[in-house]
Design a protein around this motif. Structure first.
Motif, PDB file in Angstrom:
ATOM      1  N   ALA A 267      39.685  24.463 -54.489  1.00 38.13           N
ATOM      2  CA  ALA A 267      39.827  23.103 -53.985  1.00 38.13           C
ATOM      3  C   ALA A 267      40.218  22.165 -55.116  1.00 38.13           C
ATOM      4  CB  ALA A 267      38.513  22.647 -53.355  1.00 38.13           C
ATOM      5  N   ASN A 268      40.818  21.017 -54.769  1.00 36.33           N
ATOM      6  CA  ASN A 268      41.248  20.074 -55.797  1.00 36.33           C
ATOM      7  C   ASN A 268      40.991  18.615 -55.426  1.00 36.33           C
ATOM      8  OD1 ASN A 268      43.188  19.451 -53.898  1.00 36.33           O
ATOM      9  ND2 ASN A 268      44.784  20.664 -54.896  1.00 36.33           N
ATOM     10  N   GLY A 269      40.125  18.379 -54.458  1.00 41.69           N
ATOM     11  CA  GLY A 269      39.822  17.014 -54.083  1.00 41.69           C
ATOM     12  C   GLY A 269      40.669  16.453 -52.970  1.00 41.69           C
ATOM     13  N   HIS A 270      41.608  17.254 -52.454  1.00 38.26           N
ATOM     14  CA  HIS A 270      42.459  16.831 -51.343  1.00 38.26           C
ATOM     15  C   HIS A 270      42.421  17.898 -50.252  1.00 38.26           C
ATOM     16  CE1 HIS A 270      44.502  13.585 -53.615  1.00 38.26           C
ATOM     17  NE2 HIS A 270      44.446  14.422 -54.641  1.00 38.26           N
ATOM     18  N   ASP A 271      42.389  17.488 -49.008  1.00 39.79           N
ATOM     19  CA  ASP A 271      42.676  18.441 -47.937  1.00 39.79           C
ATOM     20  C   ASP A 271      44.139  18.825 -48.071  1.00 39.79           C
ATOM     21  OD1 ASP A 271      40.118  18.254 -46.950  1.00 39.79           O
ATOM     22  OD2 ASP A 271      40.613  16.804 -45.394  1.00 39.79           O
ATOM     23  N   THR A 272      44.386  20.113 -48.289  1.00 37.03           N
ATOM     24  CA  THR A 272      45.718  20.536 -48.715  1.00 37.03           C
ATOM     25  C   THR A 272      46.265  21.654 -47.849  1.00 37.03           C
ATOM     26  OG1 THR A 272      45.156  19.975 -51.003  1.00 37.03           O
ATOM     27  CG2 THR A 272      47.059  21.396 -50.679  1.00 37.03           C
ATOM     28  N   ARG A 273      47.531  21.518 -47.454  1.00 39.21           N
ATOM     29  CA  ARG A 273      48.301  22.613 -46.864  1.00 39.21           C
ATOM     30  C   ARG A 273      49.289  23.091 -47.923  1.00 39.21           C
ATOM     31  NH1 ARG A 273      49.155  18.883 -42.906  1.00 39.21           N
ATOM     32  NH2 ARG A 273      51.398  18.976 -43.305  1.00 39.21           N
ATOM     33  N   ALA A 274      49.351  24.393 -48.134  1.00 45.25           N
ATOM     34  CA  ALA A 274      50.183  24.905 -49.224  1.00 45.25           C
ATOM     35  C   ALA A 274      50.705  26.293 -48.895  1.00 45.25           C
ATOM     36  CB  ALA A 274      49.381  24.947 -50.524  1.00 45.25           C
ATOM     37  N   HIS A 275      51.829  26.631 -49.510  1.00 49.09           N
ATOM     38  CA  HIS A 275      52.339  28.003 -49.460  1.00 49.09           C
ATOM     39  C   HIS A 275      53.091  28.276 -50.756  1.00 49.09           C
ATOM     40  CE1 HIS A 275      55.960  25.753 -48.083  1.00 49.09           C
ATOM     41  NE2 HIS A 275      56.632  26.729 -48.689  1.00 49.09           N
ATOM     42  N   LEU A 276      53.328  29.544 -51.028  1.00 53.41           N
ATOM     43  CA  LEU A 276      54.084  29.962 -52.205  1.00 53.41           C
ATOM     44  C   LEU A 276      55.493  30.373 -51.803  1.00 53.41           C
ATOM     45  CD1 LEU A 276      51.426  32.121 -54.079  1.00 53.41           C
ATOM     46  CD2 LEU A 276      52.054  29.749 -54.540  1.00 53.41           C
ATOM     47  N   GLU A 277      56.435  30.124 -52.707  1.00 56.27           N
ATOM     48  CA  GLU A 277      57.811  30.591 -52.537  1.00 56.27           C
ATOM     49  C   GLU A 277      58.182  31.462 -53.729  1.00 56.27           C
ATOM     50  OE1 GLU A 277      59.585  26.926 -49.851  1.00 56.27           O
ATOM     51  OE2 GLU A 277      60.246  27.141 -51.939  1.00 56.27           O
ATOM     52  N   PHE A 278      58.839  32.577 -53.441  1.00 60.50           N
ATOM     53  CA  PHE A 278      59.203  33.573 -54.453  1.00 60.50           C
ATOM     54  C   PHE A 278      60.726  33.587 -54.568  1.00 60.50           C
ATOM     55  CE2 PHE A 278      55.270  34.573 -52.437  1.00 60.50           C
ATOM     56  CZ  PHE A 278      54.436  35.070 -53.415  1.00 60.50           C
ATOM     57  N   GLY A 279      61.218  33.236 -55.747  1.00 63.50           N
ATOM     58  CA  GLY A 279      62.657  33.220 -55.968  1.00 63.50           C
ATOM     59  C   GLY A 279      63.100  34.412 -56.799  1.00 63.50           C
ATOM     60  N   PHE A 280      63.842  35.342 -56.169  1.00 64.01           N
ATOM     61  CA  PHE A 280      64.308  36.555 -56.853  1.00 64.01           C
ATOM     62  C   PHE A 280      65.780  36.394 -57.235  1.00 64.01           C
ATOM     63  CE2 PHE A 280      60.845  38.040 -54.136  1.00 64.01           C
ATOM     64  CZ  PHE A 280      60.125  38.849 -54.993  1.00 64.01           C
ATOM     65  N   ARG A 281      66.098  36.789 -58.474  1.00 62.35           N
ATOM     66  CA  ARG A 281      67.487  36.906 -58.918  1.00 62.35           C
ATOM     67  C   ARG A 281      67.736  38.365 -59.276  1.00 62.35           C
ATOM     68  NH1 ARG A 281      68.183  34.152 -63.711  1.00 62.35           N
ATOM     69  NH2 ARG A 281      70.385  33.753 -63.386  1.00 62.35           N
ATOM     70  N   PHE A 282      68.897  38.902 -58.853  1.00 64.18           N
ATOM     71  CA  PHE A 282      69.157  40.337 -58.938  1.00 64.18           C
ATOM     72  C   PHE A 282      70.118  40.695 -60.065  1.00 64.18           C
ATOM     73  CE2 PHE A 282      68.513  39.969 -54.148  1.00 64.18           C
ATOM     74  CZ  PHE A 282      67.188  40.349 -54.212  1.00 64.18           C
ATOM     75  N   PHE A 283      69.964  41.918 -60.563  1.00 63.23           N
ATOM     76  CA  PHE A 283      71.008  42.522 -61.380  1.00 63.23           C
ATOM     77  C   PHE A 283      72.195  42.888 -60.478  1.00 63.23           C
ATOM     78  CE2 PHE A 283      67.401  43.413 -64.273  1.00 63.23           C
ATOM     79  CZ  PHE A 283      67.976  43.026 -65.475  1.00 63.23           C
ATOM     80  N   PRO A 284      73.371  43.093 -61.058  1.00 62.77           N
ATOM     81  CA  PRO A 284      74.519  43.488 -60.234  1.00 62.77           C
ATOM     82  C   PRO A 284      74.258  44.813 -59.512  1.00 62.77           C
ATOM     83  CG  PRO A 284      75.238  42.800 -62.425  1.00 62.77           C
ATOM     84  CD  PRO A 284      73.748  42.890 -62.481  1.00 62.77           C
ATOM     85  N   ARG A 285      74.888  45.002 -58.400  1.00 63.61           N
ATOM     86  CA  ARG A 285      74.784  46.277 -57.672  1.00 63.61           C
ATOM     87  C   ARG A 285      75.258  47.420 -58.571  1.00 63.61           C
ATOM     88  NH1 ARG A 285      76.122  42.442 -53.876  1.00 63.61           N
ATOM     89  NH2 ARG A 285      74.856  42.472 -51.956  1.00 63.61           N
ATOM     90  N   GLY A 286      74.564  48.522 -58.507  1.00 62.97           N
ATOM     91  CA  GLY A 286      74.879  49.670 -59.351  1.00 62.97           C
ATOM     92  C   GLY A 286      74.078  49.726 -60.634  1.00 62.97           C
ATOM     93  N   TYR A 287      73.327  48.678 -60.929  1.00 62.55           N
ATOM     94  CA  TYR A 287      72.486  48.648 -62.131  1.00 62.55           C
ATOM     95  C   TYR A 287      71.385  49.699 -62.032  1.00 62.55           C
ATOM     96  CZ  TYR A 287      68.470  47.107 -64.928  1.00 62.55           C
ATOM     97  OH  TYR A 287      67.389  47.063 -65.765  1.00 62.55           O
ATOM     98  N   THR A 288      71.066  50.325 -63.192  1.00 66.60           N
ATOM     99  CA  THR A 288      69.944  51.253 -63.285  1.00 66.60           C
ATOM    100  C   THR A 288      69.155  50.932 -64.542  1.00 66.60           C
ATOM    101  OG1 THR A 288      71.206  53.010 -62.198  1.00 66.60           O
ATOM    102  CG2 THR A 288      69.248  53.671 -63.421  1.00 66.60           C
ATOM    103  N   PRO A 289      67.830  50.767 -64.453  1.00 65.02           N
ATOM    104  CA  PRO A 289      67.042  50.440 -65.652  1.00 65.02           C
ATOM    105  C   PRO A 289      66.964  51.620 -66.611  1.00 65.02           C
ATOM    106  CG  PRO A 289      65.599  50.827 -63.776  1.00 65.02           C
ATOM    107  CD  PRO A 289      66.997  50.853 -63.242  1.00 65.02           C
ATOM    108  N   MET A 290      66.835  51.308 -67.882  1.00 66.53           N
ATOM    109  CA  MET A 290      66.708  52.338 -68.908  1.00 66.53           C
ATOM    110  C   MET A 290      65.275  52.843 -69.022  1.00 66.53           C
ATOM    111  SD  MET A 290      67.456  51.959 -73.028  1.00 66.53           S
ATOM    112  CE  MET A 290      69.106  51.346 -72.711  1.00 66.53           C
ATOM    113  N   TYR A 291      64.306  51.950 -68.894  1.00 71.11           N
ATOM    114  CA  TYR A 291      62.915  52.278 -69.166  1.00 71.11           C
ATOM    115  C   TYR A 291      62.078  52.267 -67.901  1.00 71.11           C
ATOM    116  CZ  TYR A 291      64.187  51.151 -74.001  1.00 71.11           C
ATOM    117  OH  TYR A 291      64.779  51.115 -75.229  1.00 71.11           O
ATOM    118  N   LYS A 292      61.004  53.034 -67.959  1.00 69.72           N
ATOM    119  CA  LYS A 292      60.009  53.063 -66.895  1.00 69.72           C
ATOM    120  C   LYS A 292      58.829  52.197 -67.301  1.00 69.72           C
ATOM    121  CE  LYS A 292      56.934  56.242 -64.414  1.00 69.72           C
ATOM    122  NZ  LYS A 292      56.461  57.659 -64.306  1.00 69.72           N
TER     123      LYS A 292
END
Length: 476
Positions: A267-292
């Motif tokens: 809580a933060n002292g206010h009656d609050t409505r909230a949600h999270l937004e997730f912004g994904f940016r991608f590597f180009p198609r065909g990309y493969t990572p080097m490391y696990k």
């Protein structure tokens, strides 16, 4: 003239000779200070390191985008920027600059020269300067469309929650969010932001008073389809976005759902409505990572013994690396009592202090190493994590320091974990990375902190040794 004054009076010529240099120095200092202006010297610093939060739509309590907005806070800005890498310093970047690795992505900290410049500007009356010197205003202080990293390729909206103005902290599942992704894609970066209806004009006094989500673990997977799960870096209040290195992107599988299954809400002292937004940016198609990605996690979130009313309490944790490892990011996670965390690597007799940072529960930061400064550690290395906690009255982040606390999810309890992440390296990858690091050294006497074997002679494979022997006439 009294006898006392006559006894201490100076000859006029001598007095003038003493005062003239002092007056000249005072005039010179005043002129130098007056030469520092908002438009030429201060505005660029604010644009680079402050306006991400201090803008009309940001999470900070005031906007600092114009001279009229900044001028009333000149002395406060001087004070906060000079506090050093500890709770309360602005901008909130807590890496200690006298120890450990000093090269990080997205470093918003100020140099000593910039801190001094701000102090002189404030002390000289905070002059505006020539309007022609003012750099162009940022298109959007918070980034493109409100996203610090620019417009995402995919935005996923989490479920809305309601938090009462006064309520205990809660921990648990807040639901899931379908991604709608139609194909597998490797993620270059992910940025999480909270959207809520807290009035922008209202002041807040609680930890994270602009928000209700303090932190959250989340993962993605396709329901009822094993092998599709990906763990994502934790979302925390005031945290900078995740930017994955080109060698270690993370997979978001087609049809994935984000599972927001471990959320710390306050809580933060206010009656609050909230949600999270997730912004994904991608590597180009065909990309493969080097490391696990490595699954190693260092710290102790459970077995803690934190005493009341006591400063400088230390906690320790150790782990031994079972694989060659490259550490991508360091992210201290404590709770309101936390003040500092350090990470060191022990390899034989070699002890390397990798990173030390202050900690502020209002601004939980991650520190992503520059690619050619990231620690590359051989298997068998012991990682040692040290945390400091303060339950005395000097720690203003705490609600009450009179009680003993152990491990727990709420801010009044404690955690002690490095939430940063690493990647595993094969022997070939490890040797190749060290070869690149050696090539960057100006001499073999140069100190590459975080690479304890970079001074060792390169490993010669049997095939290469045979070639050398043939070229040398078979001689060793």
């Amino acid at each position: 003239m009294s006898a006392i004054f006559r006894r201490h009076a100076l000859p006029a010529v001598l007095l003038a000779s003493w005062l003239a240099p002092a007056a000249a120095h005072a005039q010179s200092t005043s002129t130098a200070a007056a030469d520092i202006t908002f438009t030429r010297d201060i505005a660029p610093i604010l644009q680079r390191s402050c306006q991400q939060c201090h803008n009309p739509e940001g999470g900070a309590p005031m906007s600092l985008t114009t001279y009229e907005e900044v001028r009333p806070y000149a002395r406060a800005i001087k004070t906060r920027t000079a506090m050093g890498p500890r709770a309360g310093v602005m901008p909130p970047w807590f890496v200690e600059k006298n120890i450990g690795i000093q090269r990080y992505k997205g470093d918003i900290s100020l140099s000593d020269a910039e801190i001094a410049r701000i102090a002189k500007w404030a002390d000289s009356g905070a002059p505006r300067g020539n309007p022609a010197d003012l750099p162009p205003a940022k298109t959007a202080a918070t980034g493109e469309g409100g996203w610090l990293l620019g417009t995402p390729d995919l935005v996923v909206k989490g479920p809305e929650i309601t938090v009462k103005a006064v309520a205990p902290d809660s921990w648990g599942d807040v639901g899931s969010a379908p991604t709608g992704l139609g194909e597998d894609r490797y993620v270059r970066s992910v940025e999480v932001r909270e959207v809520n209806d807290i009035p922008r004009t209202d002041g807040t006094k609680t930890v994270g008073g602009r928000w209700v989500f303090h932190h959250m673990n989340y993962e993605s997977s396709v329901p009822d389809k094993p092998g599709t799960s990906t763990a994502w870096p934790i979302h925390e209040i005031g945290r900078n976005p995740d930017v994955f290195p080109d060698s270690a992107g993370r997979l978001l599988v087609a049809g994935s759902v984000l599972h927001l299954n471990a959320s710390h809400v306050h809580a933060n002292g206010h009656d609050t409505r909230a949600h999270l937004e997730f912004g994904f940016r991608f590597f180009p198609r065909g990309y493969t990572p080097m490391y696990k990605r490595s699954a190693a996690l260092l710290g102790n979130g459970n077995d803690l013994d934190i005493k009341p009313n006591q400063a400088n309490q230390e906690v320790h944790a150790y782990t031994t690396l079972s694989e060659h490892t490259k550490i991508i990011a360091f992210e201290p996670h404590l709770h309101a009592q936390g003040t500092r965390m350090c990470l060191e690597a022990i390899w034989g007799m070699n002890v390397q202090q990798l990173t030390c940072v202050g900690y502020d529960h209002n601004w939980v930061k991650q520190y992503i190493y520059e690619d050619d400064a990231a620690p590359i550690l051989p298997k068998g290395t012991i990682l040692h994590l040290v945390g400091w906690l303060d339950t005395s009255a000097a720690n203003k982040n705490m609600a009450d320091g009179r009680n003993w606390t152990g491990g727990g999810r709420r801010s009044v309890a404690n955690m002690f974990i490095d939430l940063g992440y690493s990647v595993q390296m094969s022997e070939e990858q490890f040797q190749a990375e060290m070869a690149r690091r050696r090539a960057n050294m100006k001499s073999r006497n140069e100190y590459d902190l975080g690479c304890p074997l970079c001074w060792a002679p390169p490993v010669v494979t049997p095939a290469a040794r045979t070639t050398q022997q043939q070229q040398g006439g078979g001689q060793e």
